[in-house]
Scaffold this motif. Structure first.
Motif, short mmCIF file in Angstrom:
data_model
loop_
_atom_site.label_atom_id
_atom_site.label_comp_id
_atom_site.label_asym_id
_atom_site.label_seq_id
_atom_site.Cartn_x
_atom_site.Cartn_y
_atom_site.Cartn_z
N ARG A 158 -8.54 4.81 -13.55
CA ARG A 158 -7.43 5.00 -12.63
C ARG A 158 -6.14 4.45 -13.27
NH1 ARG A 158 -7.54 5.60 -7.21
NH2 ARG A 158 -9.78 5.16 -7.10
N GLN A 161 -1.58 0.30 -11.64
CA GLN A 161 -0.42 0.15 -10.77
C GLN A 161 -0.04 -1.32 -10.69
OE1 GLN A 161 -0.63 2.33 -7.13
NE2 GLN A 161 1.06 1.22 -6.17
N SER A 218 -6.47 7.79 -3.94
CA SER A 218 -5.61 6.63 -3.78
C SER A 218 -6.38 5.32 -3.83
CB SER A 218 -4.85 6.71 -2.46
OG SER A 218 -5.74 6.78 -1.36
N ALA A 222 -5.54 1.74 -0.31
CA ALA A 222 -4.62 2.41 0.63
C ALA A 222 -4.78 1.84 2.04
CB ALA A 222 -4.88 3.91 0.64
#
Length: 222
Positions: A158, A161, A218, A222
């Motif tokens: 992934r 972030q 997501s 999330a």
């Protein structure tokens, strides 16, 4: 990768996609599949060998029973790691922490001291919250792939972030995940400087049976 696709040349059968570029992977030693050398040789070999062996056993378990794991929505760490699973489950987490640390170092993000201590067996990973889940998007891809003779086993990473704090001038939190098939190890890190001195953020799977939540692209964040 060698366990998934063999040790020889891949001849265009394995591709690497980083969100922007699609590249042919020549073989298991290709630079696309490796982080830069940011561990000393001793740490990357002798010290981390138990972590690598735990991951090898876990990955065999995952890839050999993907559909069964999906039906049960649980991981059985005894089946994955053997009768000494309780002694090895942290070694499996250490494998992923080594992956996380190499990824952070590659992206020039400071690795929290407690993660380094956890790898050496001298402390708890106070900045780490992690777990396992089922990626619904990858499961759909898996089902479509089976109709064409491919399970799309991955691995999948992934995007990393991050949250940046202007007041302290560094990244304070980050989240991402690593998936094999559609089973993902997800992680969320709150670095040392973003926590109170006595705060323990840590939460990691340590039981024999691990329940798997289902979530989309997501992630569980999330």
């Amino acid at each position: 990768m060698a366990r998934l696709y063999g040790k020889g040349q891949y001849n265009g059968e394995v591709l690497w996609f980083d969100g922007e570029r699609l590249k042919n992977v020549q073989g298991p030693g290709s630079p696309e599949l490796r982080f830069p050398a940011n561990l000393c040789q001793t740490c990357n070999n002798a010290t981390s060998q138990p972590f690598d062996l735990a991951y090898d056993d876990w990955s065999d378990y995952i890839l050999n029973d993907l559909d069964g794991i999906y039906r049960r929505q649980t991981l059985d760490m005894q089946q994955a790691l053997g009768d000494d699973w309780a002694a090895r489950v942290d070694d499996l987490t250490r494998y992923f922490v080594k992956h996380i640390g190499c990824r952070m170092a590659r992206d020039q993000v400071r690795v929290p001291d407690d993660l380094v201590d956890f790898l050496s067996g001298t402390g708890e990973p106070a900045s780490l919250r992690c777990g396992y889940g089922i990626r619904k998007d990858l499961h759909k891809l898996h089902k479509k792939g089976r109709r064409h003779g491919d399970t799309f086993g991955g691995p999948w990473m992934r995007p990393l972030q991050c949250w940046y704090s202007p007041s302290i001038g560094e990244i304070t939190e980050l989240e991402s995940g690593y998936a094999l098939g559609f089973i993902e190890f997800w992680y969320w890190i709150r670095v040392d400087s973003a926590r109170d001195k006595e705060e323990v953020f840590s939460d990691r799977p340590q039981s024999r049976e691990v329940n798997l939540d289902k979530y989309g692209v997501s992630g569980p964040f999330a």
